[in-house]
Write a protein that holds these residues in place. Structure first.
Motif, PDB file in Angstrom:
ATOM      1  N   THR A  84       0.854  -1.195   0.000  1.00 19.80           N
ATOM      2  CA  THR A  84       0.000   0.000   0.000  1.00 19.80           C
ATOM      3  C   THR A  84       0.893   1.250   0.000  1.00 19.80           C
ATOM      4  O   THR A  84       2.046   1.185   0.439  1.00 19.80           O
ATOM      5  CB  THR A  84      -0.890   0.070   1.260  1.00 19.80           C
ATOM      6  N   PRO A  85       0.352   2.388  -0.452  1.00 16.70           N
ATOM      7  CA  PRO A  85       1.143   3.628  -0.429  1.00 16.70           C
ATOM      8  C   PRO A  85       1.584   4.014   0.981  1.00 16.70           C
ATOM      9  O   PRO A  85       2.678   4.545   1.176  1.00 16.70           O
ATOM     10  CB  PRO A  85       0.188   4.672  -0.989  1.00 16.70           C
ATOM     11  N   SER A  86       0.728   3.707   1.973  1.00 19.33           N
ATOM     12  CA  SER A  86       1.106   4.098   3.342  1.00 19.33           C
ATOM     13  C   SER A  86       2.369   3.367   3.785  1.00 19.33           C
ATOM     14  O   SER A  86       3.224   3.937   4.479  1.00 19.33           O
ATOM     15  CB  SER A  86      -0.039   3.838   4.309  1.00 19.33           C
ATOM     16  N   ASN A  87       2.516   2.111   3.349  1.00 22.61           N
ATOM     17  CA  ASN A  87       3.742   1.371   3.674  1.00 22.61           C
ATOM     18  C   ASN A  87       4.971   2.087   3.135  1.00 22.61           C
ATOM     19  O   ASN A  87       5.990   2.201   3.805  1.00 22.61           O
ATOM     20  CB  ASN A  87       3.701  -0.031   3.059  1.00 22.61           C
ATOM     21  N   MET A  88       4.835   2.578   1.891  1.00 25.95           N
ATOM     22  CA  MET A  88       5.968   3.253   1.286  1.00 25.95           C
ATOM     23  C   MET A  88       6.307   4.534   2.056  1.00 25.95           C
ATOM     24  O   MET A  88       7.474   4.841   2.290  1.00 25.95           O
ATOM     25  CB  MET A  88       5.668   3.592  -0.174  1.00 25.95           C
ATOM     26  N   ILE A  89       5.243   5.233   2.485  1.00 26.92           N
ATOM     27  CA  ILE A  89       5.493   6.478   3.228  1.00 26.92           C
ATOM     28  C   ILE A  89       6.135   6.190   4.582  1.00 26.92           C
ATOM     29  O   ILE A  89       7.028   6.896   5.025  1.00 26.92           O
ATOM     30  CB  ILE A  89       4.188   7.293   3.357  1.00 26.92           C
ATOM     31  N   PHE A  90       5.720   5.079   5.210  1.00 25.89           N
ATOM     32  CA  PHE A  90       6.369   4.672   6.473  1.00 25.89           C
ATOM     33  C   PHE A  90       7.860   4.442   6.249  1.00 25.89           C
ATOM     34  O   PHE A  90       8.706   4.938   7.004  1.00 25.89           O
ATOM     35  CB  PHE A  90       5.749   3.380   7.014  1.00 25.89           C
ATOM     36  N   VAL A  91       8.176   3.665   5.211  1.00 23.50           N
ATOM     37  CA  VAL A  91       9.587   3.368   4.920  1.00 23.50           C
ATOM     38  C   VAL A  91      10.354   4.661   4.666  1.00 23.50           C
ATOM     39  O   VAL A  91      11.442   4.871   5.194  1.00 23.50           O
ATOM     40  CB  VAL A  91       9.701   2.407   3.714  1.00 23.50           C
ATOM     41  N   LEU A  92       9.727   5.534   3.888  1.00 23.45           N
ATOM     42  CA  LEU A  92      10.368   6.807   3.564  1.00 23.45           C
ATOM     43  C   LEU A  92      10.670   7.623   4.824  1.00 23.45           C
ATOM     44  O   LEU A  92      11.786   8.121   5.017  1.00 23.45           O
ATOM     45  CB  LEU A  92       9.446   7.601   2.629  1.00 23.45           C
ATOM     46  N   THR A  93       9.672   7.713   5.712  1.00 21.83           N
ATOM     47  CA  THR A  93       9.890   8.523   6.920  1.00 21.83           C
ATOM     48  C   THR A  93      10.919   7.870   7.844  1.00 21.83           C
ATOM     49  O   THR A  93      11.693   8.563   8.490  1.00 21.83           O
ATOM     50  CB  THR A  93       8.575   8.754   7.687  1.00 21.83           C
ATOM     51  N   ILE A  94      10.945   6.524   7.847  1.00 20.90           N
ATOM     52  CA  ILE A  94      11.949   5.851   8.694  1.00 20.90           C
ATOM     53  C   ILE A  94      13.355   6.167   8.171  1.00 20.90           C
ATOM     54  O   ILE A  94      14.260   6.475   8.945  1.00 20.90           O
ATOM     55  CB  ILE A  94      11.693   4.333   8.748  1.00 20.90           C
TER      56      ILE A  94
END
Lengths: 120, 236
Positions: free
Chosen positions: A65-75
């Motif tokens: 999901t896009p939210s997963n990608m945003i989580f990875v990005l913020t991490i």
């Protein structure tokens, strides 16, 4: 992404940007760090404004999901920041040590000079 | 070198009971050499003892730990033009009678840096430390030997002499965490000549070591890693 979530995201990132810009205006932050924070704010606003972009990228990169990608990005962004903070703290520590040493040696010298004057 | 100016650097953290005796012994045995006590922000009466008895000292305005304290001594030695600086413990472990032995290779120009070893000649030193510590010291020795082909018998010894070149080096750059083994590696790295001489060490009379016994195995892992990393990054 639902419109409610999108609006909430835009609202939150706007507040986030407000605090970053305010601390820059008040010169609370070193420029090299404020650039990082400003950049992170711009990225987040962009992702909130154009959800199609994050959907497309996350699909291409194979995120569920896009939210997963945003989580990875913020991490990753957090890692980058912590790494730089560790370096900054180490540099400051070294500077502090040097200052303590020089001040202590100077204090000794001053005491010696005072002694000489008193004994005259 | 004719009549070199020698300074004993004595780091002291909470050594109110022993520091006066240590300094008086130096004054009695070797009145020709100077000393400076670096009071590393002691929380006991070390400062008062130093001031009342007029012992030459520097009070660090805050606690820096052993590395920062010793480096202050090297800075002081550099500013005051000393030819040789000897690190010396404030707890009475070291024997000032061996100051001459430890300086000899430096005066003769045989070495730049000389370590006083309690293991080199077992008859010289009455105090040989615990088996646990000897084991740890052997590990550090073999790591240093592997990387630098230098056989050191007492890598953690705090009784060591440095000539002018080393004083300059240490005044500008001194490790803070595990100064004894790390400084040895940094000196080998810069191609300085290092040697060891046998010295006597006495059992600690008062106070506690900078390295507590409970955390010694953790200390060993960290020291080993630090010196391996130091050695791997061989470029200056």
């Amino acid at each position: 992404m639902t419109i409610t979530l999108q609006l909430a995201l835009i609202g939150i990132t706007l507040i986030y940007m407000y605090f970053i810009l305010r601390s820059m205006k008040l010169k609370k932050m070193h420029p090299s760090f404020s650039i990082f924070w400003l950049f992170s704010g711009v990225v987040l606003i962009f992702l909130a404004l154009v959800p199609q972009f994050s959907e497309w990228v996350s699909y291409k990169l194979g995120f569920a999901t896009p939210s997963n990608m945003i989580f990875v990005l913020t991490i990753f962004m957090a890692f980058y920041l912590i790494f730089n903070l560790t370096i900054a703290v180490s540099k400051e520590t070294q500077k502090n040590v040097t200052l303590v040493q020089e001040i202590s040696i100077l204090k000794k010298k001053i005491a010696q000079i005072e002694n000489k004057i008193d004994n005259k | 070198m004719e009549k070199p100016k020698i300074l004993l650097i004595i780091p002291a953290y909470n050594e109110e009971e022993s520091i006066l005796r240590v300094c008086r012994e130096i004054e009695a045995v070797r009145p020709d050499i100077d000393y400076v006590v670096i009071n590393d922000g002691s929380t006991d009466n070390t400062k008062q003892v130093l001031e009342e008895n007029n012992l030459n000292h520097i009070n660090l305005v805050t606690n820096l730990g052993i590395g920062g304290a010793v480096q202050t001594g090297y800075k002081y030695a550099l500013e005051n033009g000393y030819d040789i600086a000897i690190q010396y413990d404030g707890d009475g472990q070291h024997d000032v009678n061996y100051a001459a032995n430890i300086c000899e290779p430096l005066i003769n120009g045989e070495a730049d840096f000389c370590i006083g070893s309690r293991y080199l000649d077992k008859t010289t030193s009455g105090f040989q430390s615990t088996p646990m510590r000897r084991f740890g010291k052997n590990i550090i020795s073999s790591i240093i030997n592997t990387f630098w082909k230098f056989k050191v018998t007492d890598p953690t010894s705090g009784f060591r002499a440095a000539n002018k070149k080393i004083i300059e080096k240490f005044a500008s750059d001194y490790p803070s965490d595990y100064p004894e083994p790390e400084t040895l590696v940094s000196v080998l790295k810069d191609n300085f000549k290092v040697t060891e001489v046998p010295v006597n060490m006495r059992e600690r009379e008062t106070g506690t070591s900078f390295v507590s016994i409970g955390s010694s195995s953790f200390y060993m892992i960290k020291v080993s890693l630090a010196i391996i990393l130091d050695s791997i990054f061989k470029q200056k």
